[in-house]
Enzyme design. Structure first.
Site, PDB file in Angstrom:
ATOM      1  N   THR A 172     109.972  90.185  22.134  1.00  0.00           N
ATOM      2  CA  THR A 172     109.411  91.324  22.859  1.00  0.00           C
ATOM      3  C   THR A 172     109.720  91.304  24.353  1.00  0.00           C
ATOM      4  O   THR A 172     109.860  90.226  24.951  1.00  0.00           O
ATOM      5  CB  THR A 172     107.881  91.336  22.678  1.00  0.00           C
ATOM      6  OG1 THR A 172     107.286  92.210  23.647  1.00  0.00           O
ATOM      7  CG2 THR A 172     107.258  89.952  22.883  1.00  0.00           C
ATOM      8  N   GLU A 202     107.583  91.752  26.429  1.00  0.00           N
ATOM      9  CA  GLU A 202     106.442  91.074  27.062  1.00  0.00           C
ATOM     10  C   GLU A 202     106.817  89.666  27.514  1.00  0.00           C
ATOM     11  O   GLU A 202     106.098  89.043  28.296  1.00  0.00           O
ATOM     12  CB  GLU A 202     105.249  91.031  26.110  1.00  0.00           C
ATOM     13  CG  GLU A 202     104.519  92.358  25.965  1.00  0.00           C
ATOM     14  CD  GLU A 202     103.852  92.818  27.258  1.00  0.00           C
ATOM     15  OE1 GLU A 202     102.975  92.109  27.752  1.00  0.00           O
ATOM     16  OE2 GLU A 202     104.234  93.881  27.773  1.00  0.00           O
ATOM     17  N   TYR A 207      99.454  86.821  24.280  1.00  0.00           N
ATOM     18  CA  TYR A 207     100.434  87.395  23.336  1.00  0.00           C
ATOM     19  C   TYR A 207     101.856  87.034  23.782  1.00  0.00           C
ATOM     20  O   TYR A 207     102.668  86.522  22.997  1.00  0.00           O
ATOM     21  CB  TYR A 207     100.257  88.917  23.274  1.00  0.00           C
ATOM     22  CG  TYR A 207     101.381  89.645  22.574  1.00  0.00           C
ATOM     23  CD1 TYR A 207     101.441  89.712  21.186  1.00  0.00           C
ATOM     24  CD2 TYR A 207     102.404  90.271  23.313  1.00  0.00           C
ATOM     25  CE1 TYR A 207     102.483  90.384  20.548  1.00  0.00           C
ATOM     26  CE2 TYR A 207     103.438  90.939  22.690  1.00  0.00           C
ATOM     27  CZ  TYR A 207     103.476  90.996  21.304  1.00  0.00           C
ATOM     28  OH  TYR A 207     104.512  91.654  20.677  1.00  0.00           O
ATOM     29  N   LYS A 258     104.572  84.610  21.879  1.00  0.00           N
ATOM     30  CA  LYS A 258     105.901  85.106  21.503  1.00  0.00           C
ATOM     31  C   LYS A 258     107.010  84.295  22.183  1.00  0.00           C
ATOM     32  O   LYS A 258     108.136  84.243  21.693  1.00  0.00           O
ATOM     33  CB  LYS A 258     106.022  86.597  21.853  1.00  0.00           C
ATOM     34  CG  LYS A 258     105.216  87.526  20.934  1.00  0.00           C
ATOM     35  CD  LYS A 258     105.964  87.785  19.628  1.00  0.00           C
ATOM     36  CE  LYS A 258     105.289  88.846  18.785  1.00  0.00           C
ATOM     37  NZ  LYS A 258     106.023  89.154  17.551  1.00  0.00           N
TER      38      LYS A 258
HETATM   39  P1  NDP Z   1     101.827  96.546  14.242  1.00  0.00           P
HETATM   40  O1  NDP Z   1     100.657  96.027  14.993  1.00  0.00           O
HETATM   41  O2  NDP Z   1     101.900  97.982  13.891  1.00  0.00           O
HETATM   42  O3  NDP Z   1     101.986  95.709  12.879  1.00  0.00           O
HETATM   43  C1  NDP Z   1     101.731  94.331  12.838  1.00  0.00           C
HETATM   44  C2  NDP Z   1     101.853  93.865  11.406  1.00  0.00           C
HETATM   45  O4  NDP Z   1     101.552  92.454  11.360  1.00  0.00           O
HETATM   46  C3  NDP Z   1     100.867  94.536  10.432  1.00  0.00           C
HETATM   47  O5  NDP Z   1     101.512  94.701   9.206  1.00  0.00           O
HETATM   48  C4  NDP Z   1      99.769  93.499  10.323  1.00  0.00           C
HETATM   49  O6  NDP Z   1      99.017  93.599   9.127  1.00  0.00           O
HETATM   50  C5  NDP Z   1     100.597  92.232  10.325  1.00  0.00           C
HETATM   51  N1  NDP Z   1      99.831  91.024  10.617  1.00  0.00           N
HETATM   52  C6  NDP Z   1      98.900  90.836  11.581  1.00  0.00           C
HETATM   53  N2  NDP Z   1      98.395  89.597  11.505  1.00  0.00           N
HETATM   54  C7  NDP Z   1      99.008  88.990  10.461  1.00  0.00           C
HETATM   55  C8  NDP Z   1      98.886  87.717   9.860  1.00  0.00           C
HETATM   56  N3  NDP Z   1      98.011  86.816  10.302  1.00  0.00           N
HETATM   57  N4  NDP Z   1      99.669  87.430   8.801  1.00  0.00           N
HETATM   58  C9  NDP Z   1     100.548  88.352   8.324  1.00  0.00           C
HETATM   59  N5  NDP Z   1     100.690  89.573   8.842  1.00  0.00           N
HETATM   60  C10 NDP Z   1      99.932  89.898   9.898  1.00  0.00           C
HETATM   61  O7  NDP Z   1     103.128  96.115  15.077  1.00  0.00           O
HETATM   62  P2  NDP Z   1     104.531  96.867  15.223  1.00  0.00           P
HETATM   63  O8  NDP Z   1     104.981  97.338  13.911  1.00  0.00           O
HETATM   64  O9  NDP Z   1     104.461  97.790  16.375  1.00  0.00           O
HETATM   65  O10 NDP Z   1     105.451  95.651  15.718  1.00  0.00           O
HETATM   66  C11 NDP Z   1     106.110  94.800  14.787  1.00  0.00           C
HETATM   67  C12 NDP Z   1     106.427  93.475  15.462  1.00  0.00           C
HETATM   68  O11 NDP Z   1     107.245  93.689  16.596  1.00  0.00           O
HETATM   69  C13 NDP Z   1     105.212  92.707  15.970  1.00  0.00           C
HETATM   70  O12 NDP Z   1     105.485  91.339  15.807  1.00  0.00           O
HETATM   71  C14 NDP Z   1     105.153  93.046  17.452  1.00  0.00           C
HETATM   72  O13 NDP Z   1     104.519  92.007  18.166  1.00  0.00           O
HETATM   73  C15 NDP Z   1     106.631  93.155  17.764  1.00  0.00           C
HETATM   74  N6  NDP Z   1     107.006  94.056  18.835  1.00  0.00           N
HETATM   75  C16 NDP Z   1     106.586  95.358  18.813  1.00  0.00           C
HETATM   76  C17 NDP Z   1     107.018  96.238  19.774  1.00  0.00           C
HETATM   77  C18 NDP Z   1     106.579  97.662  19.782  1.00  0.00           C
HETATM   78  O14 NDP Z   1     106.759  98.331  20.826  1.00  0.00           O
HETATM   79  N7  NDP Z   1     106.070  98.211  18.685  1.00  0.00           N
HETATM   80  C19 NDP Z   1     107.956  95.805  20.846  1.00  0.00           C
HETATM   81  C20 NDP Z   1     108.353  94.419  20.732  1.00  0.00           C
HETATM   82  C21 NDP Z   1     107.901  93.590  19.758  1.00  0.00           C
HETATM   83  P3  NDP Z   1      97.740  94.610   9.007  1.00  0.00           P
HETATM   84  O15 NDP Z   1      98.325  95.970   8.741  1.00  0.00           O
HETATM   85  O16 NDP Z   1      96.999  94.044   7.863  1.00  0.00           O
HETATM   86  O17 NDP Z   1      97.011  94.542  10.315  1.00  0.00           O
HETATM   87  P1  GDR Z   2     102.027  97.015  25.610  1.00  0.00           P
HETATM   88  O1  GDR Z   2     101.578  98.402  24.965  1.00  0.00           O
HETATM   89  O2  GDR Z   2     100.915  96.267  26.192  1.00  0.00           O
HETATM   90  O3  GDR Z   2     103.195  97.326  26.497  1.00  0.00           O
HETATM   91  O4  GDR Z   2     102.503  96.209  24.312  1.00  0.00           O
HETATM   92  P2  GDR Z   2     100.281  99.287  25.176  1.00  0.00           P
HETATM   93  O5  GDR Z   2     100.608 100.626  24.631  1.00  0.00           O
HETATM   94  O6  GDR Z   2      99.059  98.606  24.664  1.00  0.00           O
HETATM   95  O7  GDR Z   2     100.139  99.357  26.769  1.00  0.00           O
HETATM   96  C1  GDR Z   2     101.166  99.926  27.590  1.00  0.00           C
HETATM   97  C2  GDR Z   2     100.653 100.037  29.018  1.00  0.00           C
HETATM   98  O8  GDR Z   2      99.637 101.039  29.057  1.00  0.00           O
HETATM   99  C3  GDR Z   2      98.555 100.536  29.833  1.00  0.00           C
HETATM  100  N1  GDR Z   2      97.310 101.214  29.433  1.00  0.00           N
HETATM  101  C4  GDR Z   2      96.707 101.128  28.241  1.00  0.00           C
HETATM  102  N2  GDR Z   2      97.052 100.475  27.111  1.00  0.00           N
HETATM  103  C5  GDR Z   2      96.229 100.603  26.036  1.00  0.00           C
HETATM  104  N3  GDR Z   2      96.577  99.997  24.883  1.00  0.00           N
HETATM  105  N4  GDR Z   2      95.085 101.344  26.079  1.00  0.00           N
HETATM  106  C6  GDR Z   2      94.691 102.008  27.206  1.00  0.00           C
HETATM  107  O9  GDR Z   2      93.653 102.654  27.231  1.00  0.00           O
HETATM  108  C7  GDR Z   2      95.541 101.907  28.335  1.00  0.00           C
HETATM  109  N5  GDR Z   2      95.491 102.441  29.583  1.00  0.00           N
HETATM  110  C8  GDR Z   2      96.565 102.013  30.232  1.00  0.00           C
HETATM  111  C9  GDR Z   2      98.539  99.051  29.533  1.00  0.00           C
HETATM  112  O10 GDR Z   2      97.765  98.347  30.505  1.00  0.00           O
HETATM  113  C10 GDR Z   2     100.018  98.748  29.566  1.00  0.00           C
HETATM  114  O11 GDR Z   2     100.445  98.531  30.871  1.00  0.00           O
HETATM  115  C11 GDR Z   2     103.248  96.843  23.283  1.00  0.00           C
HETATM  116  C12 GDR Z   2     102.891  96.155  21.959  1.00  0.00           C
HETATM  117  O12 GDR Z   2     103.471  96.879  20.912  1.00  0.00           O
HETATM  118  C13 GDR Z   2     103.420  94.740  21.937  1.00  0.00           C
HETATM  119  O13 GDR Z   2     103.227  94.189  20.630  1.00  0.00           O
HETATM  120  C14 GDR Z   2     104.915  94.764  22.262  1.00  0.00           C
HETATM  121  O14 GDR Z   2     105.421  93.451  22.278  1.00  0.00           O
HETATM  122  C15 GDR Z   2     105.137  95.434  23.608  1.00  0.00           C
HETATM  123  O15 GDR Z   2     104.626  96.747  23.546  1.00  0.00           O
HETATM  124  C16 GDR Z   2     106.607  95.520  23.979  1.00  0.00           C
END
Ligand code: NDP
Ligand code: GDR
Length: 373
Positions: free
Chosen positions: A154, A156, A178, A182
């Site tokens: 990520t 992050e 987090y 990672k």
């Molecule tokens: P989501 O939060 O939508 O999905 C996370 C998934 O992980 C869900 O299926 C969840 O299951 C499962 N999970 C959580 N805890 C466990 C566990 N203990 N054992 C097995 N499975 C588990 O994430 P995204 O689809 O957005 O992201 C996918 C991956 O990519 C994640 O690893 C995230 O950290 C990473 N990532 C995401 C980005 C983004 O912008 N979306 C950017 C960079 C990295 P359940 O449905 O049961 O909660």
């Molecule tokens: P991020 O995504 O932390 O970048 O992680 P998120 O959408 O949670 O936050 C993005 C930015 O928005 C600001 N923010 C808020 N965020 C949330 N969730 N709720 C609020 O009310 C709010 N107000 C402002 C946050 O402070 C932050 O700066 C996501 C996740 O998908 C991670 O798993 C992944 O690795 C990274 O993106 C890349």
């Protein structure tokens, strides 16, 4: 006893060439946003897809529901879910030994940055050690020369801004439990690649969103609130730091990049990003514009708010509850390496992403209103 399975699998393994004539994917985190898009992509490409799902007291396969209804996928063995958890090594060994995947995508994680401050140990266990458990399960099954492994790394990892745009060579400085978890996962993937010759890749993905995004992430929280406010179902949207800037793409584009990383002659790590950054504030303004609302901001810091210029009502308020103990202020990725070596390119731009997410939430909110009438 499940511990017998790996020995059995090791004894009966065909050569890597023979083994890889099949296309069998195993996805952790299949029920999440990315898991659902990746499953669609792989099924379209003819893969047999297996997913690990957590046992839950409530329904957690909503994002996959349409796939169960698709008669062409219902063919036995084409798409199968297995109960499991990244905290349970024996279970992971058992699933890998019985599925014998050719590709593993580790998308499972406690993926919410703010929640990771409250559940730091759990996040470290699942997001950090969970990756190690999967890699060790591959070795236990004797599959280190057979299987290809994708790790959901990520942006992050970059955390505190050291340089922009951020690329594969930018030093890491994570700013949350987090991000730190990672970071462990990132390096254990590199280490197992170098130590045991596993084909393992880190996809360093910048934020990617979609109508399937979890409802507590900022883009989806905004798009849902805009839909509900426009239909009179909610009065105000409360947010944290609206000056944070993110490089936001569409999840469907990014899962294609994941797959491409596992189809190369050699494993490597790649950034996937759009190369553009936008403040949360801009996402808010563009989302409200989709329902013809123009905002006027006043105040500053935790006292900042915005009114709908037509009605004069406050529709957005900054709320200290949503601030994080440490923030990632600016993410801007450089996808040049992925574009050059993988031929990857994002298709959806920022404005189209905002429009798609708001339109989907307006449609969903309207159908809910109709159902209730
Ligand atoms: P989501 O939060 O939508 O999905 C996370 C998934 O992980 C869900 O299926 C969840 O299951 C499962 N999970 C959580 N805890 C466990 C566990 N203990 N054992 C097995 N499975 C588990 O994430 P995204 O689809 O957005 O992201 C996918 C991956 O990519 C994640 O690893 C995230 O950290 C990473 N990532 C995401 C980005 C983004 O912008 N979306 C950017 C960079 C990295 P359940 O449905 O049961 O909660
Ligand atoms: P991020 O995504 O932390 O970048 O992680 P998120 O959408 O949670 O936050 C993005 C930015 O928005 C600001 N923010 C808020 N965020 C949330 N969730 N709720 C609020 O009310 C709010 N107000 C402002 C946050 O402070 C932050 O700066 C996501 C996740 O998908 C991670 O798993 C992944 O690795 C990274 O993106 C890349």
């Amino acid at each position: 006893m499940s511990t017998i399975a790996p020995a059995f699998a090791r004894l009966n393994l065909p050569s890597p060439e023979e083994y890889n004539k099949r296309k069998v994917a195993l996805i952790s985190g299949i029920t999440g946003q990315d898991g659902s898009y990746l499953t669609e992509l792989l099924l379209d490409k003819g893969y047999e897809v297996h997913g690990i799902i957590r046992r839950s007291s409530s329904f957690n396969t909503g994002r996959l529901h349409h796939l169960f209804d698709d008669a062409s996928i219902e063919r036995p063995g084409k798409f199968k879910l297995h109960y499991g958890d990244l905290s349970d090594s024996t279970n992971l060994v058992y699933i890998i030994a019985s599925v014998q995947p050719t590709e593993i995508y580790n998308l499972g994680a406690q993926s919410h940055v703010k929640v990771s401050f409250e559940m730091a140990e759990y996040t470290g266990d699942v997001d950090g050690l969970g990756t190690l458990r999967l890699l060790d399960a591959i070795r236990t099954c004797g599959l280190e020369k057979h299987v290809r492994f994708y790790q959901a790394s990520t942006s992050e990892l970059y955390g505190k801004v050291v340089e922009t745009p951020q690329s594969e060579t930018t030093p890491f400085y994570p700013r949350s439990p987090y991000g730190v978890a990672k970071l462990y996962a990132y390096w254990i993937v590199v280490n197992y690649r170098e130590s045991y010759g596993i084909y393992a890749c880190n996809g360093i993905l910048f934020n990617h969103e979609s109508p399937r995004r979890g409802r507590t992430f900022v883009t989806r929280k905004i798009s849902r609130a805009v839909a509900d406010i426009s239909l009179g179902k909610q009065s105000c949207l409360y947010l944290g730091n609206i000056d944070a800037q993110r490089d936001w793409g569409h999840a469907r584009d990014y899962v294609e990049g994941m797959w491409l990383m596992l189809q190369q002659p050699k494993p490597d790590d790649f950034v996937l990003a759009t190369g553009e950054t936008h403040p949360v504030r801009e996402y808010i303004e563009k989302a409200f514009a989709c329902v013809d609302v123009k905002l006027k901001w006043s105040g500053s810091g935790v006292d900042e708010e915005a009114v709908d210029t037509k009605t004069g009502k406050v529709v957005v308020k900054v709320d200290a509850r949503y601030f994080r103990p440490a923030e990632v202020d600016l993410l801007l990725g450089d996808p040049a390496k992925a574009e050059r070596l993988l031929g990857w390119k994002r298709r959806v731009d920022f404005d189209s992403l905002v429009k798609e997410m708001v339109a989907a939430d307006v449609k969903a909110a309207k159908s809910l209103v109709e159902d209730q009438n």
